[in-house]
Write an enzyme that holds these catalytic residues in place. Structure first.
Site, PDB file in Angstrom:
ATOM      1  N   HIS A 166       0.830  -1.209   0.000  1.00 40.33           N
ATOM      2  CA  HIS A 166       0.000   0.000   0.000  1.00 40.33           C
ATOM      3  C   HIS A 166       0.865   1.260   0.000  1.00 40.33           C
ATOM      4  O   HIS A 166       2.042   1.215   0.359  1.00 40.33           O
ATOM      5  CB  HIS A 166      -0.886   0.040   1.250  1.00 40.33           C
ATOM      6  CG  HIS A 166      -1.868  -1.065   1.363  1.00 40.33           C
ATOM      7  ND1 HIS A 166      -1.849  -1.986   2.391  1.00 40.33           N
ATOM      8  CD2 HIS A 166      -2.918  -1.419   0.578  1.00 40.33           C
ATOM      9  CE1 HIS A 166      -2.841  -2.853   2.241  1.00 40.33           C
ATOM     10  NE2 HIS A 166      -3.498  -2.529   1.144  1.00 40.33           N
ATOM     11  N   CYS A 253      -2.456  -0.017   9.855  1.00 37.32           N
ATOM     12  CA  CYS A 253      -3.337  -1.091   9.372  1.00 37.32           C
ATOM     13  C   CYS A 253      -4.295  -1.606  10.428  1.00 37.32           C
ATOM     14  O   CYS A 253      -5.367  -2.132  10.112  1.00 37.32           O
ATOM     15  CB  CYS A 253      -2.500  -2.286   8.893  1.00 37.32           C
ATOM     16  SG  CYS A 253      -1.252  -1.931   7.660  1.00 37.32           S
TER      17      CYS A 253
END
Length: 258
Positions: A166, A253
């Site tokens: 990401h 996350c």
């Protein structure tokens, strides 16, 4: 200022989740202890934390940031339900959607052919930066932009092909107008107006910090990165993340924050 967070207890089978790291399987006893430490760090920073039960059928479900994006609005909090680019994770969405329906003032969704994961979304002030990569496609970014612009935000899509999960894997906000950022992103025009701290060589994992407004959390065990942050007048709180790192997971996350 972050005042609330939603986290999810790790699934017992987290080790069978998606990862590109070659660091071995997580020790689950230590994983649960580190997750408790993460929650405690948030609470010590003054954040009210809601802990959801594990989704045992979804080994990656502890990484709640990927399935939704929380958006502060004038009337409260809105949420965009993501559509993970990692297909096996799409089943995580319905449970979170059901929970958030009773919590937010507005709820939006990314739909086919778009896909998007929250790990690709970085909010700084009034602008969302959205990585366009393997986990988030252009349609997903465009759909996201259409929603947030109606809510008064700007949105900048950031395409990249760097072999990382990401956008926030290698960058994060660490102060009001400062990014801790991997060298490969440092010269990108999208970030030209920020002050940048370049993640030291060999410590790119530490570029994923968690800025809560007054408190900065960083992964433990990265002395060069800590020294660089301290040199800039910051005082990061270290959080043990070794077992989540094995599953390509970072500090951001593990929570939905607002």
């Amino acid at each position: 200022m972050i005042t609330k967070a939603i986290v999810r207890t790790p699934a017992a089978d987290m080790a069978s989740g998606i990862t590109g790291a070659d660091l071995g399987k997580p020790d689950m006893k230590l994983t649960f202890a580190q997750h408790e430490g993460y929650v405690e760090a948030l609470r010590k920073a003054g954040v009210e934390v809601t802990v959801l039960e594990a989704q045992e059928d979804y080994p990656d479900s502890v990484f709640v940031e990927d399935v939704a994006v929380m958006i502060p609005t004038a009337s409260g909090v809105a949420a965009i339900i993501a559509r993970p680019g990692a297909g096996p994770r799409r089943g995580e969405v319905e449970n979170m959607k059901s929970y958030l329906k009773t919590f937010v003032s507005e709820l939006f969704e990314i739909t086919d052919p778009g896909f998007m994961e929250g790990g690709d979304v970085m909010l700084v002030k009034d602008t969302f930066y959205v990585g366009v990569d393997k986990r988030t496609n252009q349609s997903g970014c465009d759909q996201f932009a259409a929603v947030v612009e109606k809510l008064g935000y700007k949105c900048i899509c950031v395409p990249f092909e760097n072999g990382i999960p990401h956008l926030k894997t290698e960058m994060s906000q660490v102060a009001e107008n400062t990014l801790l950022i991997a060298e490969r992103f440092a010269d990108r025009p999208e970030f030209k107006d920020f002050k940048k701290i370049i993640a030291p060589k060999g410590e790119s994992y530490a570029a994923n910090c968690l800025f809560l407004g007054e408190t900065l959390l960083m992964p433990a065990g990265f002395p060069k990165t800590r020294a660089a942050l301290v040199e800039e007048g910051l005082n990061p709180v270290e959080v043990e993340m070794t077992e989540f790192r094995k599953m390509d997971g970072g500090l951001t996350c593990l929570s939905l924050r607002f």
